[in-house]
Design a protein around this motif. Structure first.
Motif, mmCIF file in Angstrom:
data_model
loop_
_atom_site.group_PDB
_atom_site.id
_atom_site.type_symbol
_atom_site.label_atom_id
_atom_site.label_comp_id
_atom_site.label_asym_id
_atom_site.label_seq_id
_atom_site.Cartn_x
_atom_site.Cartn_y
_atom_site.Cartn_z
ATOM 1 N N PRO A 102 0.835 -1.208 0.000
ATOM 2 C CA PRO A 102 0.000 0.000 0.000
ATOM 3 C C PRO A 102 0.868 1.256 0.000
ATOM 4 O O PRO A 102 1.887 1.299 0.694
ATOM 5 C CB PRO A 102 -0.796 -0.087 1.304
ATOM 6 C CG PRO A 102 -0.262 -1.238 2.077
ATOM 7 C CD PRO A 102 0.843 -1.867 1.316
ATOM 8 N N TYR B 240 0.746 5.582 0.164
ATOM 9 C CA TYR B 240 0.039 6.849 0.299
ATOM 10 C C TYR B 240 1.082 7.959 0.337
ATOM 11 O O TYR B 240 1.860 8.027 1.291
ATOM 12 C CB TYR B 240 -0.818 6.835 1.568
ATOM 13 C CG TYR B 240 -1.536 8.129 1.831
ATOM 14 C CD1 TYR B 240 -2.360 8.686 0.860
ATOM 15 C CD2 TYR B 240 -1.391 8.783 3.039
ATOM 16 C CE1 TYR B 240 -3.021 9.879 1.090
ATOM 17 C CE2 TYR B 240 -2.055 9.970 3.287
ATOM 18 C CZ TYR B 240 -2.862 10.516 2.308
ATOM 19 O OH TYR B 240 -3.516 11.692 2.545
ATOM 20 N N GLU C 21 3.906 8.384 -1.487
ATOM 21 C CA GLU C 21 5.198 7.708 -1.341
ATOM 22 C C GLU C 21 6.089 7.900 -2.565
ATOM 23 O O GLU C 21 6.895 7.032 -2.876
ATOM 24 C CB GLU C 21 4.970 6.209 -1.086
ATOM 25 C CG GLU C 21 4.217 5.879 0.190
ATOM 26 C CD GLU C 21 5.063 5.990 1.447
ATOM 27 O OE1 GLU C 21 6.227 6.439 1.344
ATOM 28 O OE2 GLU C 21 4.559 5.643 2.519
ATOM 29 N N ASP D 214 -3.191 4.450 -2.633
ATOM 30 C CA ASP D 214 -4.310 4.738 -1.733
ATOM 31 C C ASP D 214 -4.653 6.229 -1.800
ATOM 32 O O ASP D 214 -4.553 6.944 -0.808
ATOM 33 C CB ASP D 214 -3.903 4.307 -0.315
ATOM 34 C CG ASP D 214 -5.047 4.416 0.678
ATOM 35 O OD1 ASP D 214 -6.201 4.499 0.234
ATOM 36 O OD2 ASP D 214 -4.767 4.429 1.890
ATOM 37 N N ASN E 123 -8.365 8.098 -0.874
ATOM 38 C CA ASN E 123 -7.632 7.547 0.261
ATOM 39 C C ASN E 123 -8.585 6.780 1.175
ATOM 40 O O ASN E 123 -9.552 7.340 1.688
ATOM 41 C CB ASN E 123 -6.941 8.678 1.038
ATOM 42 C CG ASN E 123 -6.184 8.159 2.234
ATOM 43 O OD1 ASN E 123 -6.559 8.427 3.368
ATOM 44 N ND2 ASN E 123 -5.146 7.398 2.014
ATOM 45 N N LYS F 235 -4.754 2.586 5.337
ATOM 46 C CA LYS F 235 -3.898 1.450 5.049
ATOM 47 C C LYS F 235 -4.624 0.101 5.138
ATOM 48 O O LYS F 235 -4.363 -0.799 4.348
ATOM 49 C CB LYS F 235 -2.706 1.444 6.014
ATOM 50 C CG LYS F 235 -1.722 0.369 5.647
ATOM 51 C CD LYS F 235 -0.596 0.220 6.635
ATOM 52 C CE LYS F 235 0.194 -1.021 6.241
ATOM 53 N NZ LYS F 235 1.209 -1.369 7.223
ATOM 54 N N ASP G 29 8.357 1.742 2.639
ATOM 55 C CA ASP G 29 9.478 2.543 3.140
ATOM 56 C C ASP G 29 10.672 1.696 3.594
ATOM 57 O O ASP G 29 11.579 2.210 4.242
ATOM 58 C CB ASP G 29 9.001 3.443 4.278
ATOM 59 C CG ASP G 29 8.333 2.652 5.389
ATOM 60 O OD1 ASP G 29 8.455 1.414 5.390
ATOM 61 O OD2 ASP G 29 7.688 3.272 6.250
ATOM 62 N N GLN H 28 10.816 -0.349 5.890
ATOM 63 C CA GLN H 28 10.866 -0.636 7.326
ATOM 64 C C GLN H 28 10.576 -2.110 7.580
ATOM 65 O O GLN H 28 10.783 -2.612 8.681
ATOM 66 C CB GLN H 28 9.856 0.238 8.068
ATOM 67 C CG GLN H 28 10.354 1.660 8.244
ATOM 68 C CD GLN H 28 9.537 2.418 9.248
ATOM 69 O OE1 GLN H 28 8.375 2.720 9.006
ATOM 70 N NE2 GLN H 28 10.125 2.729 10.378
ATOM 71 N N ARG I 103 12.640 4.567 8.445
ATOM 72 C CA ARG I 103 12.118 4.786 7.103
ATOM 73 C C ARG I 103 13.224 5.095 6.093
ATOM 74 O O ARG I 103 14.150 5.830 6.417
ATOM 75 C CB ARG I 103 11.187 6.000 7.158
ATOM 76 C CG ARG I 103 9.782 5.699 6.754
ATOM 77 C CD ARG I 103 8.915 6.932 6.907
ATOM 78 N NE ARG I 103 7.556 6.544 6.583
ATOM 79 C CZ ARG I 103 7.109 6.442 5.337
ATOM 80 N NH1 ARG I 103 7.886 6.737 4.336
ATOM 81 N NH2 ARG I 103 5.872 6.043 5.117
ATOM 82 N N THR J 116 6.359 9.320 8.255
ATOM 83 C CA THR J 116 5.263 8.444 8.655
ATOM 84 C C THR J 116 3.908 9.076 8.336
ATOM 85 O O THR J 116 3.755 10.297 8.407
ATOM 86 C CB THR J 116 5.348 8.083 10.145
ATOM 87 O OG1 THR J 116 4.189 7.317 10.492
ATOM 88 C CG2 THR J 116 5.436 9.296 11.035
ATOM 89 N N LYS J 117 2.945 8.226 7.961
ATOM 90 C CA LYS J 117 1.610 8.710 7.625
ATOM 91 C C LYS J 117 0.673 8.577 8.826
ATOM 92 O O LYS J 117 -0.508 8.844 8.735
ATOM 93 C CB LYS J 117 1.037 7.915 6.450
ATOM 94 C CG LYS J 117 1.957 7.830 5.235
ATOM 95 C CD LYS J 117 2.186 9.189 4.605
ATOM 96 C CE LYS J 117 3.140 9.137 3.421
ATOM 97 N NZ LYS J 117 4.499 8.707 3.758
HETATM 98 N N1 UDP Z 1 -0.360 3.941 3.954
HETATM 99 C C1 UDP Z 1 -1.483 3.809 3.125
HETATM 100 N N2 UDP Z 1 -2.592 4.593 3.372
HETATM 101 C C2 UDP Z 1 -2.659 5.498 4.413
HETATM 102 C C3 UDP Z 1 -1.516 5.589 5.267
HETATM 103 C C4 UDP Z 1 -0.394 4.798 5.012
HETATM 104 O O1 UDP Z 1 -1.476 3.018 2.178
HETATM 105 O O2 UDP Z 1 -3.674 6.169 4.553
HETATM 106 C C5 UDP Z 1 0.849 3.103 3.693
HETATM 107 C C6 UDP Z 1 2.156 3.868 3.557
HETATM 108 O O3 UDP Z 1 2.330 4.370 2.252
HETATM 109 C C7 UDP Z 1 3.191 2.816 3.915
HETATM 110 C C8 UDP Z 1 2.471 1.983 4.964
HETATM 111 O O4 UDP Z 1 1.067 2.264 4.808
HETATM 112 O O5 UDP Z 1 3.544 1.968 2.827
HETATM 113 C C9 UDP Z 1 2.938 2.291 6.369
HETATM 114 O O6 UDP Z 1 2.869 3.684 6.599
HETATM 115 P P1 UDP Z 1 3.958 4.459 7.461
HETATM 116 O O7 UDP Z 1 5.332 4.029 7.079
HETATM 117 O O8 UDP Z 1 3.659 5.897 7.343
HETATM 118 O O9 UDP Z 1 3.607 3.943 8.928
HETATM 119 P P2 UDP Z 1 4.632 3.616 10.135
HETATM 120 O O10 UDP Z 1 5.690 2.728 9.596
HETATM 121 O O11 UDP Z 1 5.151 4.946 10.570
HETATM 122 O O12 UDP Z 1 3.751 2.960 11.167
#
Ligand code: UDP
Ligand code: MG
Length: 332
Positions: A16, A18, A20, A49, A77, A80, A102, A104, A206, A211-212
């Motif tokens: 997914p 968003y 990116e 998304d 959107n 996730k 990202d 991670q 990341r 972060t989203k």
């Molecule tokens: N993401 C998405 N839709 C959203 C928010 C996030 O598809 O509304 C995706 C984002 O692009 C990434 C994944 O979910 O691939 C994890 O997001 P993020 O790295 O921001 O979260 P964290 O690792 O900080 O928990």
């Protein structure tokens, strides 16, 4: 439903995205050689998304450059959890791995996951050995959340496990049969069961972008998790009410007896007002909790489609994906 042509790939990577634009190329460049080393029959399914930046453009270029990369462009959107569901509906590999774009979710883990899968496991979880890449606040709230949901829910939800995991195609087929609109994927993943094992990893920072998820989104996700996988908050009010009623009877007896002995006693404003305020607070909280559940019942009853697709991008997109079971209902 089997796709119209060809054999399914061995691995489907579901990603997914968003906003990116900065991370997609790094992701594809890093993961491609690692996947090729395992088996050249793979696909990457990106889900856009509803990004507001150039994510779609970057995805188009990636799909044009590599036929095994395709993308599903959602109409807006959805968050996730829904984006991930859309990706799982369109992944047709014999094993499916959802990943964050990202990096991670370290791609080096794919090879050990595949090894465990070939050894006979249906689900291989990527378990975070430590959470040092998170802030102390995120660590603390995550710990609290897992402890809470562990006590409240009948479905044990493993702590320190994200969406990163390998799932056999039969597990993904089972997931597609979950009809709920309110989707807490960690819970749904845990609910399907199957033969499960895990591999450990340390979550890096990341690769680019930011972060989203902010505090409000995390709070809503936690609330979704608890309300979707436990009815304890709904039932607790029976006990709160019973305890309050019992206390009230005891207090009533005390007041009657005291009045009989010492006569009528008018002052009592302070105790009266505090009891009224306390119980109004409790009643409103109880109503609010019911509201959380009713709102979810409402969302389910409306039965709206979980997501809408604007476009399928990439050559693989001409292959018809498995029909999502949740969109067909009895009588349709
Ligand atoms: N993401 C998405 N839709 C959203 C928010 C996030 O598809 O509304 C995706 C984002 O692009 C990434 C994944 O979910 O691939 C994890 O997001 P993020 O790295 O921001 O979260 P964290 O690792 O900080 O928990
Ligand atoms: Mg991330």
């Amino acid at each position: 439903m089997t796709p119209a042509t060809g054999d399914p790939p061995l691995l489907s990577i579901v990603v997914p995205c968003y906003n990116e634009e900065a991370t997609i190329d790094i992701f594809v460049a890093t993961i491609t050689p690692l996947l090729d080393a395992i088996d050249p029959a793979w696909e990457i399914v990106f889900i856009n998304d509803g990004s507001r930046d150039d994510t779609l453009k970057v995805l188009r270029a990636a799909a044009a450059a590599e036929p095994r990369v395709r993308a599903i462009d959602l109409s807006r959107n959805y968050g996730k959890e829904v984006a991930l569901s859309a990706g799982l509906d369109h992944a047709w590999g014999r094993a499916v791995i959802p990943m964050d774009v990202d990096l991670q979710d370290p791609p080096e883990l794919i090879a050990p996951m595949v090894r465990e899968w070939r050894a006979g496991f249906d689900v291989v979880l990527a378990q975070r050995a430590d959470r040092s890449s998170d802030t102390a606040l995120k660590r603390g709230t995550a710990k609290l959340f897992y402890r809470l949901i562990g006590r409240l829910s009948d479905t044990p939800i493993p702590a320190d496990v994200g969406d990163y995991r390998l799932m056999d195609a039969k597990v993904v087929a089972a997931l597609r049969a979950y009809p709920e609109r309110m989707r807490f994927m960690k819970g749904i993943f845990a609910h399907v069961g199957f033969r499960t094992t895990s591999v450990d990893f340390v979550r890096p920072l990341r690769s680019a972008g930011e972060t989203k998820f902010n505090g409000r989104k995390m709070f809503n996700l936690a609330l979704e998790g608890i309300v979707s996988f436990s009815t304890a908050p709904l039932k607790i009010w029976t006990y709160v009410g019973l305890a309050a009623a019992l206390g009230a009877v005891v207090f009533l007896l005390y007041v009657i007896i005291r009045t009989l002995i010492t006569g009528i006693d008018v002052p009592g404003y302070a105790s009266l007002i505090s009891v009224i305020l306390l119980f109004n607070g409790l009643i409103l909280t109880g109503l609010g909790v019911q509201g959380e559940y009713i709102a979810r019942i409402f969302a389910e009853v409306k039965g709206r489609p979980l997501y809408l697709i604007r476009e399928r991008i990439g050559t693989g997109a001409s292959v018809s994906p498995p029909a999502p079971a949740r969109l067909s209902r009895p009588g349709d």
